[in-house]
Design an enzyme around this catalytic site. Structure first.
Site, PDB file in Angstrom:
ATOM      1  N   ASP A 161       0.848  -1.202   0.000  1.00 26.84           N
ATOM      2  CA  ASP A 161       0.000   0.000   0.000  1.00 26.84           C
ATOM      3  C   ASP A 161       0.878   1.245   0.000  1.00 26.84           C
ATOM      4  O   ASP A 161       1.607   1.501   0.960  1.00 26.84           O
ATOM      5  CB  ASP A 161      -0.891   0.033   1.250  1.00 26.84           C
TER       6      ASP A 161
ATOM      7  N   TYR B  80       2.925   9.911  -0.608  1.00 25.32           N
ATOM      8  CA  TYR B  80       4.063   9.392   0.171  1.00 25.32           C
ATOM      9  C   TYR B  80       5.394   9.631  -0.559  1.00 25.32           C
ATOM     10  O   TYR B  80       6.466   9.400   0.025  1.00 25.32           O
ATOM     11  CB  TYR B  80       3.916   7.884   0.459  1.00 25.32           C
TER      12      TYR B  80
ATOM     13  N   HIS C 176      -7.538   9.369  -1.586  1.00 20.65           N
ATOM     14  CA  HIS C 176      -6.826   9.372  -0.288  1.00 20.65           C
ATOM     15  C   HIS C 176      -7.724   9.824   0.859  1.00 20.65           C
ATOM     16  O   HIS C 176      -7.596   9.350   1.982  1.00 20.65           O
ATOM     17  CB  HIS C 176      -5.594  10.277  -0.384  1.00 20.65           C
TER      18      HIS C 176
ATOM     19  N   LYS D 170      -2.876   5.649  -3.966  1.00 18.53           N
ATOM     20  CA  LYS D 170      -3.941   6.625  -3.669  1.00 18.53           C
ATOM     21  C   LYS D 170      -3.738   7.918  -4.443  1.00 18.53           C
ATOM     22  O   LYS D 170      -2.593   8.361  -4.610  1.00 18.53           O
ATOM     23  CB  LYS D 170      -3.962   6.959  -2.172  1.00 18.53           C
TER      24      LYS D 170
HETATM   25  P1  NAP Z   1       1.258   1.232  11.849  1.00 17.69           P
HETATM   26  O1  NAP Z   1       1.534   0.328  10.710  1.00 17.69           O
HETATM   27  O2  NAP Z   1       0.170   0.874  12.792  1.00 17.69           O
HETATM   28  O3  NAP Z   1       2.587   1.453  12.701  1.00 17.69           O
HETATM   29  C1  NAP Z   1       3.796   1.780  12.086  1.00 17.69           C
HETATM   30  C2  NAP Z   1       4.811   2.096  13.182  1.00 17.69           C
HETATM   31  O4  NAP Z   1       4.995   0.936  13.989  1.00 17.69           O
HETATM   32  C3  NAP Z   1       6.160   2.474  12.661  1.00 17.69           C
HETATM   33  O5  NAP Z   1       6.684   3.444  13.558  1.00 17.69           O
HETATM   34  C4  NAP Z   1       6.967   1.175  12.753  1.00 17.69           C
HETATM   35  O6  NAP Z   1       8.321   1.466  12.929  1.00 17.69           O
HETATM   36  C5  NAP Z   1       6.370   0.523  13.972  1.00 17.69           C
HETATM   37  N1  NAP Z   1       6.309  -0.928  13.938  1.00 17.69           N
HETATM   38  C6  NAP Z   1       6.042  -1.712  12.860  1.00 17.69           C
HETATM   39  N2  NAP Z   1       5.989  -3.011  13.226  1.00 17.69           N
HETATM   40  C7  NAP Z   1       6.195  -3.042  14.560  1.00 17.69           C
HETATM   41  C8  NAP Z   1       6.258  -4.099  15.502  1.00 17.69           C
HETATM   42  N3  NAP Z   1       6.079  -5.358  15.120  1.00 17.69           N
HETATM   43  N4  NAP Z   1       6.503  -3.776  16.795  1.00 17.69           N
HETATM   44  C9  NAP Z   1       6.701  -2.491  17.182  1.00 17.69           C
HETATM   45  N5  NAP Z   1       6.646  -1.452  16.325  1.00 17.69           N
HETATM   46  C10 NAP Z   1       6.395  -1.729  15.023  1.00 17.69           C
HETATM   47  O7  NAP Z   1       0.947   2.714  11.386  1.00 17.69           O
HETATM   48  P2  NAP Z   1       0.967   3.544  10.026  1.00 17.69           P
HETATM   49  O8  NAP Z   1       2.282   3.513   9.375  1.00 17.69           O
HETATM   50  O9  NAP Z   1       0.363   4.856  10.369  1.00 17.69           O
HETATM   51  O10 NAP Z   1      -0.089   2.804   9.093  1.00 17.69           O
HETATM   52  C11 NAP Z   1       0.256   1.730   8.240  1.00 17.69           C
HETATM   53  C12 NAP Z   1       0.024   2.087   6.791  1.00 17.69           C
HETATM   54  O11 NAP Z   1      -1.309   2.571   6.606  1.00 17.69           O
HETATM   55  C13 NAP Z   1       0.883   3.244   6.280  1.00 17.69           C
HETATM   56  O12 NAP Z   1       2.218   2.877   6.036  1.00 17.69           O
HETATM   57  C14 NAP Z   1       0.118   3.616   5.041  1.00 17.69           C
HETATM   58  O13 NAP Z   1       0.379   2.691   3.999  1.00 17.69           O
HETATM   59  C15 NAP Z   1      -1.317   3.512   5.541  1.00 17.69           C
HETATM   60  N6  NAP Z   1      -1.849   4.812   6.055  1.00 17.69           N
HETATM   61  C16 NAP Z   1      -2.858   5.387   5.365  1.00 17.69           C
HETATM   62  C17 NAP Z   1      -3.405   6.587   5.781  1.00 17.69           C
HETATM   63  C18 NAP Z   1      -4.523   7.187   4.994  1.00 17.69           C
HETATM   64  O14 NAP Z   1      -4.877   8.354   5.249  1.00 17.69           O
HETATM   65  N7  NAP Z   1      -5.117   6.465   4.084  1.00 17.69           N
HETATM   66  C19 NAP Z   1      -2.900   7.236   6.922  1.00 17.69           C
HETATM   67  C20 NAP Z   1      -1.859   6.623   7.615  1.00 17.69           C
HETATM   68  C21 NAP Z   1      -1.355   5.403   7.190  1.00 17.69           C
HETATM   69  P3  NAP Z   1       9.507   0.721  12.069  1.00 17.69           P
HETATM   70  O15 NAP Z   1       9.336   1.104  10.630  1.00 17.69           O
HETATM   71  O16 NAP Z   1      10.752   1.298  12.676  1.00 17.69           O
HETATM   72  O17 NAP Z   1       9.353  -0.750  12.326  1.00 17.69           O
END
Ligand code: NAP
Length: 295
Positions: A44, A49, A107, A74
């Site tokens: 994704d 991004y 988005h 997106k």
């Molecule tokens: P997330 O996946 O819930 O959390 C990511 C964070 O957790 C990063 O800081 C990562 O750091 C850490 N992490 C990953 N695996 C871990 C584990 N097993 N244990 C501890 N920490 C861990 O949050 P997100 O990045 O906000 O959301 C995921 C995806 O959703 C995004 O990358 C994006 O593709 C999408 N998104 C979409 C929107 C939207 O508006 N549509 C908004 C936000 C996000 P490290 O990289 O250092 O492991």
């Protein structure tokens, strides 16, 4: 073996994927390559991004056939409008180096320019009809946005990607999505937004929640693995982000245990009803200032 979900148009999508928001471009190619080597088949990304090019490179370096990887991206709000969104497809596919996208989503709604949001979705319908995308959808749509969209367009969104983790479970969005046949996909699925550095001093991280830690201990799994299992068992797609190889592997190692109905209910009960991300109903003119570069 990763669970496959069938979208409302019959296309199948892996339930679990890699997110790349805030993955710096220089780390994104390696993260995608590592994820694909681990077994992930859904990536994704988003125009906003600014790492679609690196995602495409990671996919090519994996050696997998294009058809084996499900690519989701997106359209950013500054590209909303019919012609603008058709052109956004050119930009995205040019950077990714592909001639078809698996899933293209808006988005977020532009609450003060909903006519442009509708026109953008109309363009997605055209791209779908032309075979340039295999499925279309939305992100950050509240039930009332979805209702307005459904009333003005023909194709029911295949996916609605929203903030969704144990502290913000969005029951109203989940039930509206289910009623319309739209799959709910969780962003910040392991609560990333509850512990982003600098993103609110007093925010509680769901990673440290005693209930999550208790359930994790009972299964000898990590908090992230418990949250991902919770999404999968409730039929959602989840796209955890990591650029760290061991966490990329950890987040995919969730197919060898099962949460009980009682454990799922305990996690559901953690909902605070308070979002950590931006409110999709608040118009933010500054978002339109971001220009998505040409391919
Ligand atoms: P997330 O996946 O819930 O959390 C990511 C964070 O957790 C990063 O800081 C990562 O750091 C850490 N992490 C990953 N695996 C871990 C584990 N097993 N244990 C501890 N920490 C861990 O949050 P997100 O990045 O906000 O959301 C995921 C995806 O959703 C995004 O990358 C994006 O593709 C999408 N998104 C979409 C929107 C939207 O508006 N549509 C908004 C936000 C996000 P490290 O990289 O250092 O492991």
């Amino acid at each position: 073996m990763v669970t496959q979900l069938t979208l409302n148009n019959g296309v199948t999508m892996p339930a679990l994927g890699l997110g790349v928001f805030q993955s710096p471009p220089e780390l994104t190619t390696a993260a995608v390559e590592t994820a694909l080597a681990t077994g992930y088949r859904l990536i994704d990304t988003a125009a906003a991004y600014l790492n679609e090019r690196e995602v495409g490179e990671g996919i090519r370096r994996s050696g997998l056939d294009r058809s084996e990887v499900f690519i989701e991206t997106k359209v950013w709000v500054s590209d909303y409008g019919y012609d603008e969104t058709l052109h956004a497809w050119e930009k995205a596919t040019g950077k990714l180096g592909v001639d078809q996208l698996d899933l293209l989503i808006l988005h977020q709604p532009a609450p003060d320019r909903f006519d442009k949001t509708i026109a953008a979705y109309r363009a997605l319908e055209t791209l779908l009809g032309d075979g340039k995308v295999r499925a279309i959808g939305v992100s950050n749509f509240m039930p009332h946005h979805l209702e307005r969209l459904l009333a003005a367009t023909d194709v029911v969104p295949a996916v609605n990607q929203v903030e969704l983790h144990p502290y913000f479970t969005q029951p109203a969005v989940q039930s509206t999505d289910a009623e319309s046949g739209t799959l709910t996909q969780a962003w910040s699925p392991i609560g990333g937004i509850t512990f982003y550095p600098g993103w609110g001093e007093h925010r509680r991280s769901v990673m440290d929640d005693p209930t999550i830690l208790d359930i994790a201990g009972a299964h000898a799994k990590s908090p992230a693995q418990v949250m991902l299992r919770w999404h999968l068992q409730q039929g959602r797609s989840a796209i955890p982000k990591s650029t760290n190889p061991s966490r990329i592997a950890e987040n995919f190692d969730v197919f060898d245990f099962e949460l009980s109905p009682e454990e799922l209910a305990r996690i559901d009960a953690l909902d605070t009803g308070v979002r950590n991300g931006p409110d999709p109903d608040v118009a933010r003119a500054e978002l339109f200032a971001m220009v998505i570069p040409e391919a």
